[in-house]
Scaffold this motif. Structure first.
Motif, PDB file in Angstrom:
ATOM      1  N   GLY A  75      87.298  35.164 -29.082  1.00  0.00           N
ATOM      2  CA  GLY A  75      87.053  36.593 -28.987  1.00  0.00           C
ATOM      3  C   GLY A  75      87.514  37.333 -30.224  1.00  0.00           C
ATOM      4  O   GLY A  75      88.022  36.745 -31.179  1.00  0.00           O
ATOM      5  N   SER A  76      87.319  38.635 -30.187  1.00  0.00           N
ATOM      6  CA  SER A  76      87.789  39.480 -31.277  1.00  0.00           C
ATOM      7  C   SER A  76      88.114  40.857 -30.713  1.00  0.00           C
ATOM      8  O   SER A  76      87.602  41.249 -29.672  1.00  0.00           O
ATOM      9  N   GLY A  77      88.967  41.563 -31.411  1.00  0.00           N
ATOM     10  CA  GLY A  77      89.347  42.893 -30.960  1.00  0.00           C
ATOM     11  C   GLY A  77      90.189  43.591 -32.001  1.00  0.00           C
ATOM     12  O   GLY A  77      90.663  42.972 -32.958  1.00  0.00           O
ATOM     13  N   GLU A  78      90.364  44.876 -31.813  1.00  0.00           N
ATOM     14  CA  GLU A  78      91.185  45.667 -32.720  1.00  0.00           C
ATOM     15  C   GLU A  78      92.538  45.938 -32.070  1.00  0.00           C
ATOM     16  O   GLU A  78      92.615  46.343 -30.915  1.00  0.00           O
ATOM     17  N   LEU A  79      93.603  45.702 -32.845  1.00  0.00           N
ATOM     18  CA  LEU A  79      94.960  45.887 -32.355  1.00  0.00           C
ATOM     19  C   LEU A  79      95.632  47.067 -33.037  1.00  0.00           C
ATOM     20  O   LEU A  79      95.471  47.277 -34.237  1.00  0.00           O
ATOM     21  N   ASN A  80      96.399  47.818 -32.259  1.00  0.00           N
ATOM     22  CA  ASN A  80      97.224  48.902 -32.772  1.00  0.00           C
ATOM     23  C   ASN A  80      98.646  48.358 -32.845  1.00  0.00           C
ATOM     24  O   ASN A  80      99.275  48.116 -31.820  1.00  0.00           O
ATOM     25  N   GLU A  81      99.160  48.160 -34.053  1.00  0.00           N
ATOM     26  CA  GLU A  81     100.506  47.629 -34.251  1.00  0.00           C
ATOM     27  C   GLU A  81     101.480  48.707 -34.718  1.00  0.00           C
ATOM     28  O   GLU A  81     102.517  48.404 -35.291  1.00  0.00           O
ATOM     29  N   SER A  82     101.135  49.972 -34.470  1.00  0.00           N
ATOM     30  CA  SER A  82     101.934  51.072 -35.007  1.00  0.00           C
ATOM     31  C   SER A  82     103.371  51.091 -34.477  1.00  0.00           C
ATOM     32  O   SER A  82     104.276  51.521 -35.187  1.00  0.00           O
ATOM     33  N   LEU A  83     103.603  50.645 -33.249  1.00  0.00           N
ATOM     34  CA  LEU A  83     104.973  50.605 -32.722  1.00  0.00           C
ATOM     35  C   LEU A  83     105.850  49.634 -33.482  1.00  0.00           C
ATOM     36  O   LEU A  83     107.067  49.799 -33.563  1.00  0.00           O
ATOM     37  N   LEU A  84     105.245  48.602 -34.056  1.00  0.00           N
ATOM     38  CA  LEU A  84     106.004  47.554 -34.738  1.00  0.00           C
ATOM     39  C   LEU A  84     106.059  47.738 -36.248  1.00  0.00           C
ATOM     40  O   LEU A  84     107.105  47.563 -36.865  1.00  0.00           O
ATOM     41  N   THR A  85     104.913  48.054 -36.840  1.00  0.00           N
ATOM     42  CA  THR A  85     104.825  48.084 -38.301  1.00  0.00           C
ATOM     43  C   THR A  85     104.702  49.480 -38.873  1.00  0.00           C
ATOM     44  O   THR A  85     104.871  49.656 -40.069  1.00  0.00           O
ATOM     45  N   GLY A  86     104.348  50.454 -38.059  1.00  0.00           N
ATOM     46  CA  GLY A  86     104.148  51.805 -38.542  1.00  0.00           C
ATOM     47  C   GLY A  86     102.740  52.027 -39.073  1.00  0.00           C
ATOM     48  O   GLY A  86     102.379  53.144 -39.428  1.00  0.00           O
ATOM     49  N   SER A  88      99.096  52.890 -38.894  1.00  0.00           N
ATOM     50  CA  SER A  88      98.365  53.666 -37.894  1.00  0.00           C
ATOM     51  C   SER A  88      96.934  53.180 -37.686  1.00  0.00           C
ATOM     52  O   SER A  88      96.317  53.511 -36.687  1.00  0.00           O
ATOM     53  N   ASP A  89      96.390  52.408 -38.622  1.00  0.00           N
ATOM     54  CA  ASP A  89      95.021  51.919 -38.500  1.00  0.00           C
ATOM     55  C   ASP A  89      94.960  50.702 -37.587  1.00  0.00           C
ATOM     56  O   ASP A  89      95.857  49.851 -37.600  1.00  0.00           O
ATOM     57  N   ALA A  90      93.878  50.609 -36.813  1.00  0.00           N
ATOM     58  CA  ALA A  90      93.659  49.435 -35.965  1.00  0.00           C
ATOM     59  C   ALA A  90      93.307  48.240 -36.858  1.00  0.00           C
ATOM     60  O   ALA A  90      92.606  48.387 -37.863  1.00  0.00           O
ATOM     61  N   ILE A  91      93.799  47.068 -36.495  1.00  0.00           N
ATOM     62  CA  ILE A  91      93.602  45.861 -37.285  1.00  0.00           C
ATOM     63  C   ILE A  91      92.716  44.909 -36.499  1.00  0.00           C
ATOM     64  O   ILE A  91      93.007  44.595 -35.344  1.00  0.00           O
ATOM     65  N   LEU A  92      91.629  44.447 -37.123  1.00  0.00           N
ATOM     66  CA  LEU A  92      90.707  43.518 -36.478  1.00  0.00           C
ATOM     67  C   LEU A  92      91.344  42.140 -36.405  1.00  0.00           C
ATOM     68  O   LEU A  92      91.832  41.606 -37.403  1.00  0.00           O
ATOM     69  N   LYS A  93      91.358  41.562 -35.212  1.00  0.00           N
ATOM     70  CA  LYS A  93      91.894  40.215 -34.995  1.00  0.00           C
ATOM     71  C   LYS A  93      90.778  39.324 -34.477  1.00  0.00           C
ATOM     72  O   LYS A  93      90.043  39.708 -33.566  1.00  0.00           O
ATOM     73  N   GLN A  94      90.661  38.133 -35.062  1.00  0.00           N
ATOM     74  CA  GLN A  94      89.663  37.151 -34.662  1.00  0.00           C
ATOM     75  C   GLN A  94      90.333  35.808 -34.480  1.00  0.00           C
ATOM     76  O   GLN A  94      91.559  35.710 -34.565  1.00  0.00           O
ATOM     77  N   LYS A  95      89.536  34.780 -34.267  1.00  0.00           N
ATOM     78  CA  LYS A  95      90.052  33.436 -34.006  1.00  0.00           C
ATOM     79  C   LYS A  95      91.067  33.015 -35.067  1.00  0.00           C
ATOM     80  O   LYS A  95      90.877  33.257 -36.248  1.00  0.00           O
ATOM     81  N   GLY A 102     104.128  43.517 -28.311  1.00  0.00           N
ATOM     82  CA  GLY A 102     104.378  44.948 -28.387  1.00  0.00           C
ATOM     83  C   GLY A 102     103.207  45.732 -28.939  1.00  0.00           C
ATOM     84  O   GLY A 102     103.186  46.945 -28.838  1.00  0.00           O
ATOM     85  N   SER A 103     102.226  45.044 -29.541  1.00  0.00           N
ATOM     86  CA  SER A 103     101.044  45.744 -30.035  1.00  0.00           C
ATOM     87  C   SER A 103     100.045  45.921 -28.893  1.00  0.00           C
ATOM     88  O   SER A 103     100.138  45.249 -27.866  1.00  0.00           O
ATOM     89  N   TYR A 104      99.097  46.833 -29.074  1.00  0.00           N
ATOM     90  CA  TYR A 104      98.114  47.142 -28.037  1.00  0.00           C
ATOM     91  C   TYR A 104      96.713  46.805 -28.518  1.00  0.00           C
ATOM     92  O   TYR A 104      96.361  47.098 -29.657  1.00  0.00           O
ATOM     93  N   LEU A 105      95.922  46.211 -27.632  1.00  0.00           N
ATOM     94  CA  LEU A 105      94.522  45.944 -27.919  1.00  0.00           C
ATOM     95  C   LEU A 105      93.743  47.218 -27.623  1.00  0.00           C
ATOM     96  O   LEU A 105      93.690  47.661 -26.480  1.00  0.00           O
ATOM     97  N   THR A 106      93.168  47.823 -28.661  1.00  0.00           N
ATOM     98  CA  THR A 106      92.452  49.087 -28.473  1.00  0.00           C
ATOM     99  C   THR A 106      90.998  48.867 -28.094  1.00  0.00           C
ATOM    100  O   THR A 106      90.402  49.708 -27.422  1.00  0.00           O
ATOM    101  N   SER A 107      90.404  47.764 -28.539  1.00  0.00           N
ATOM    102  CA  SER A 107      89.022  47.462 -28.163  1.00  0.00           C
ATOM    103  C   SER A 107      88.787  45.961 -28.264  1.00  0.00           C
ATOM    104  O   SER A 107      89.488  45.262 -28.983  1.00  0.00           O
ATOM    105  N   GLY A 108      87.799  45.493 -27.516  1.00  0.00           N
ATOM    106  CA  GLY A 108      87.458  44.078 -27.537  1.00  0.00           C
ATOM    107  C   GLY A 108      88.105  43.304 -26.405  1.00  0.00           C
ATOM    108  O   GLY A 108      88.743  43.869 -25.513  1.00  0.00           O
ATOM    109  N   GLN A 109      87.934  41.988 -26.465  1.00  0.00           N
ATOM    110  CA  GLN A 109      88.536  41.086 -25.483  1.00  0.00           C
ATOM    111  C   GLN A 109      88.962  39.825 -26.214  1.00  0.00           C
ATOM    112  O   GLN A 109      88.222  39.290 -27.042  1.00  0.00           O
TER     113      GLN A 109
END
Length: 125
Positions: A75-86, A88-95, A102-109
């Motif tokens: 799968g793939s999705g965008e993660l919000n890592e602002s609580l950990l790294t500061g 503010s941009d969502a980061i695309l995560k893939q295989k 502590g990060s949040y998945l903002t979109s995807g599965q």
């Protein structure tokens, strides 16, 4: 003598407030204790985030918090890592990308494998 009594009382109040604030901060945590969808023995089940073990496959959907450090399996999705790294941009995560607890998945599965638990998690350090 009255000024010395006021100064000593002020010092005592300050010490008590500092101790209470330190204890309150130590109780705060970035991670929530929400149930997590897990695939164990080929079946999907829900467990508490504290019951995760190394090698568990977790299913994350938009809005879910990453309960423990993991590596994306599918799968793939965008993660919000602002609580950990500061950041503010969502980061695309893939295989094969790493997910930080502590990060949040903002979109995807995502389907991810747990690689750290307990005190070894990024959020705990």
């Amino acid at each position: 003598m009255a000024f010395i009594a006021i100064i000593i009382l002020n010092i005592i109040i300050g010490i008590v407030q500092e101790i209470r604030a330190r204890n309150l901060v130590s109780k705060l945590t970035i991670l929530s204790n929400k149930p997590v969808k897990v695939i164990r023995s080929g079946q999907e089940t829900t467990v508490a985030s504290t019951d995760l073990v190394l090698g568990d496959l977790i299913i994350l959907e938009g809005g879910d918090q990453v309960p423990s450090d993991a590596r994306v399996v599918a799968g793939s999705g965008e993660l919000n890592e602002s609580l950990l790294t500061g950041e503010s941009d969502a980061i695309l995560k893939q295989k094969d990308d790493d997910l930080l607890s502590g990060s949040y998945l903002t979109s995807g599965q995502l389907l991810a494998e747990i690689v750290h638990v307990g005190d070894d998690n990024y959020a705990e350090q």
